[in-house]
Design an enzyme around this catalytic site. Sequence first.
Site, PDB file in Angstrom:
ATOM      1  N   HIS A  12      -2.890   6.352  -7.559  1.00  0.00           N
ATOM      2  CA  HIS A  12      -4.067   5.650  -7.212  1.00  0.00           C
ATOM      3  C   HIS A  12      -3.693   4.327  -6.666  1.00  0.00           C
ATOM      4  CE1 HIS A  12      -8.415   5.538  -7.491  1.00  0.00           C
ATOM      5  NE2 HIS A  12      -8.213   6.514  -7.245  1.00  0.00           N
ATOM      6  N   LYS A  61      -2.966   2.153  -3.239  1.00  0.00           N
ATOM      7  CA  LYS A  61      -3.201   1.990  -1.879  1.00  0.00           C
ATOM      8  C   LYS A  61      -2.562   0.669  -1.572  1.00  0.00           C
ATOM      9  CE  LYS A  61      -7.256   4.045  -3.677  1.00  0.00           C
ATOM     10  NZ  LYS A  61      -8.549   3.310  -5.056  1.00  0.00           N
ATOM     11  N   ASP A 106       7.123  -4.111   7.357  1.00  0.00           N
ATOM     12  CA  ASP A 106       8.461  -5.716   7.320  1.00  0.00           C
ATOM     13  C   ASP A 106       8.755  -6.262   6.909  1.00  0.00           C
ATOM     14  OD1 ASP A 106       8.588  -4.143  10.251  1.00  0.00           O
ATOM     15  OD2 ASP A 106       7.292  -6.291  11.131  1.00  0.00           O
TER      16      ASP A 106
END
Length: 216
Positions: free
Chosen positions: A153, A155, A160
Amino acid sequence: MSAVWMVKVVGLGLVAISLSVELLGWLGRRLRPRKIRNEVLFFPSEMSCVEHIVNPNSPYTCLCPFPHGVETSFSRLLRILLSASSTLDLCVFAFSNMDLCRAVLALHNKGVIMRVLTDKDYAAITGSQIGVLRKAGICVRCDGGSRGSVYMHHKFAVVDGRLLITGSLNWTLQAVQANMENVLVTEEPDLLRPFIKEFDRLWVCNEPGQHHSLGT
């Protein structure tokens, strides 16, 4: 000393002072600690055209009905994502937003090295862009095949290896345009390191062959 020589000496002195001031200013800028980037974005984002962000080299003028040249939370998110120049590690539960997909594909086409982790079940839902990423040659691994109903779950994205994008926002049209969501963008090393470690852990755990039910 003649008046002419006096003028020349004074002139050279003024030049020397000016150069010294410029040098001190340059040294000050070089030695001054760089300000660490911290930014918060809130959603839902107002509707606006993002074509010039995703496809800045297009010779055509966009004729879509949405407002042009408007800075929104979503346009900021796209700009931050597209700032990647070498690597992008992306770990998202649901990924169906086509503009975010286009941004990721644009980075891939520029040679940015990319790794994508997503939830196994939600990678297969209608509208998911995971298949599009795979067809483009982007390395995608799915998590969730060995833990039953436990979702991957997360996000977050690491740009870089220096910038973290995280928050409640799923990479879906619903989340961007209709949900109350938040995104934190930060270069704080103490916040960045644990996310890099977590991504690497999940990446290794979901290496093809680790679980027979996982796709590559």
